[in-house]
Design a protein around this motif. Structure first.
Motif, PDB file in Angstrom:
ATOM      1  N   UNK A  42       3.701   0.137   4.729  1.00  0.00           N
ATOM      2  CA  UNK A  42       4.016   1.234   3.799  1.00  0.00           C
ATOM      3  C   UNK A  42       5.509   1.270   3.493  1.00  0.00           C
ATOM      4  N   UNK A  43       6.325   1.048   4.509  1.00  0.00           N
ATOM      5  CA  UNK A  43       7.780   1.068   4.334  1.00  0.00           C
ATOM      6  C   UNK A  43       8.250  -0.063   3.434  1.00  0.00           C
ATOM      7  N   UNK A  44       7.542  -1.199   3.489  1.00  0.00           N
ATOM      8  CA  UNK A  44       7.931  -2.363   2.700  1.00  0.00           C
ATOM      9  C   UNK A  44       7.356  -2.369   1.280  1.00  0.00           C
ATOM     10  N   UNK A  45       6.636  -1.307   0.925  1.00  0.00           N
ATOM     11  CA  UNK A  45       6.200  -1.184  -0.459  1.00  0.00           C
ATOM     12  C   UNK A  45       4.715  -1.201  -0.715  1.00  0.00           C
ATOM     13  N   UNK A  46       3.901  -1.461   0.310  1.00  0.00           N
ATOM     14  CA  UNK A  46       2.454  -1.397   0.121  1.00  0.00           C
ATOM     15  C   UNK A  46       2.032   0.057  -0.042  1.00  0.00           C
ATOM     16  N   UNK A  47       1.220   0.328  -1.046  1.00  0.00           N
ATOM     17  CA  UNK A  47       0.687   1.676  -1.212  1.00  0.00           C
ATOM     18  C   UNK A  47      -0.447   1.858  -0.203  1.00  0.00           C
ATOM     19  N   UNK A  48      -0.249   2.732   0.778  1.00  0.00           N
ATOM     20  CA  UNK A  48      -1.244   2.954   1.824  1.00  0.00           C
ATOM     21  C   UNK A  48      -1.878   4.321   1.606  1.00  0.00           C
TER      22      UNK A  48
END
Length: 288
Positions: free
Chosen positions: A94-100
């Motif tokens: 999530x922090x790296x840009x994946x929409x969780x």
């Protein structure tokens, strides 16, 4: 779906996920759905899920309920390092840009009090509609509300959960013996589900009810978890998808960048055959 028989044989336990030239490129998907992980239980295959998460990337990751088993944790605290590692890996994605997006289920229903809030980059939603790259509109929800046992007699669901936990323990003992005898993994609980007439009828009714709900809303299909039975099939013109679980099936539902929906297994992603490796290498290439 590939059969799970070889999932936990000696050839795959501790499988090397690096090639001779270094780390393999992650397998990239547009979307991944996982559910029914049951962190906090002895039956949870957290290490396998951790390997899967580290070997895959996606624009969106859906956690479709029963990620943490609050029912079991209330009875007995059980939390291994691998369980914590799974949580940390998801937070890192999530922090790296994946929409969780986390859609709570009945076992982690305590999270439902936080519906429509965001925590650490993770969106908590009761249900939502996902639009695929092909334009298909899919209802995403855990599915427990369409389970007559939970809706009408929750006490019976608790009894069933205790029996299921007991069967999983028997399953561990049985497969420990089978491993010593050189036999492949075999799931007692899945066998019982497929052989017991009432269980088959229950699964069919559950799938039908969810398909009808998607149809009532004018959607193209539904994506759910809850019953631990990975499946993709058409029901009266509605696409029904169940992503399986990480206790028995070790499966996930994925959307390719083309918009195609398919089921994948831990084995396919982490310990693939030569043919599967070639297919994954093609999937690793980012779409133009």
């Amino acid at each position: 779906m590939k059969p799970r028989d070889p999932f936990l044989t000696a050839d795959f336990i501790g499988a090397d996920i690096e090639s001779g030239s270094g780390k393999r490129e992650p397998v990239r998907f547009r979307t991944i759905w996982i559910s029914d992980v049951h962190l906090g239980t002895t039956g949870c295959q957290a290490q396998r899920l951790l390997e899967f998460l580290r070997r895959t990337e996606s624009e969106t990751l859906y956690l479709v309920g029963d990620i943490i088993d609050g029912w079991q944790l209330k009875r007995r605290w059980y939390w291994e390092q691998s369980h914590n590692d799974v949580v940390q890996t998801v937070l890192k994605k999530a922090k790296k840009g994946t929409e969780v997006i986390f859609v709570p289920g009945n076992h982690d229903e305590a999270v439902r009090q936080f519906i429509d809030l965001d925590f650490g980059g993770i969106r908590v939603r009761d249900e939502l509609v996902h639009t695929t790259a092909q334009g298909k509109r899919m209802l995403v929800l855990h599915g427990d509300r369409f389970d007559g046992v939970i809706a009408c007699a929750k006490w019976l669901a608790y009894v069933g959960d205790s029996l299921y936990t007991m069967i999983l323990k028997w399953n561990q003992w049985l497969n420990s013996w089978r491993a010593r005898a050189g036999l492949p993994y075999w799931s007692l609980s899945q066998y019982l589900k497929l052989k017991v007439k009432n269980a088959v009828s229950y699964i069919s009714s559950f799938e039908q009810a969810l398909a009808e709900e998607a149809q009532r809303r004018g959607l193209d299909g539904v994506i759910c978890g809850h019953i631990h039975k990975p499946e993709i099939r058409s029901i009266d013109g509605i696409l029904y998808c169940n992503d399986g679980d990480w206790v028995e099936s070790l499966s996930a539902l994925v959307e390719e960048h083309s918009g195609e929906l398919r089921l994948v297994s831990w084995q396919e992603i982490v310990a693939p055959s030569a043919a599967a490796k070639q297919k994954m290498e093609e999937a690793c290439v980012s779409p133009s």
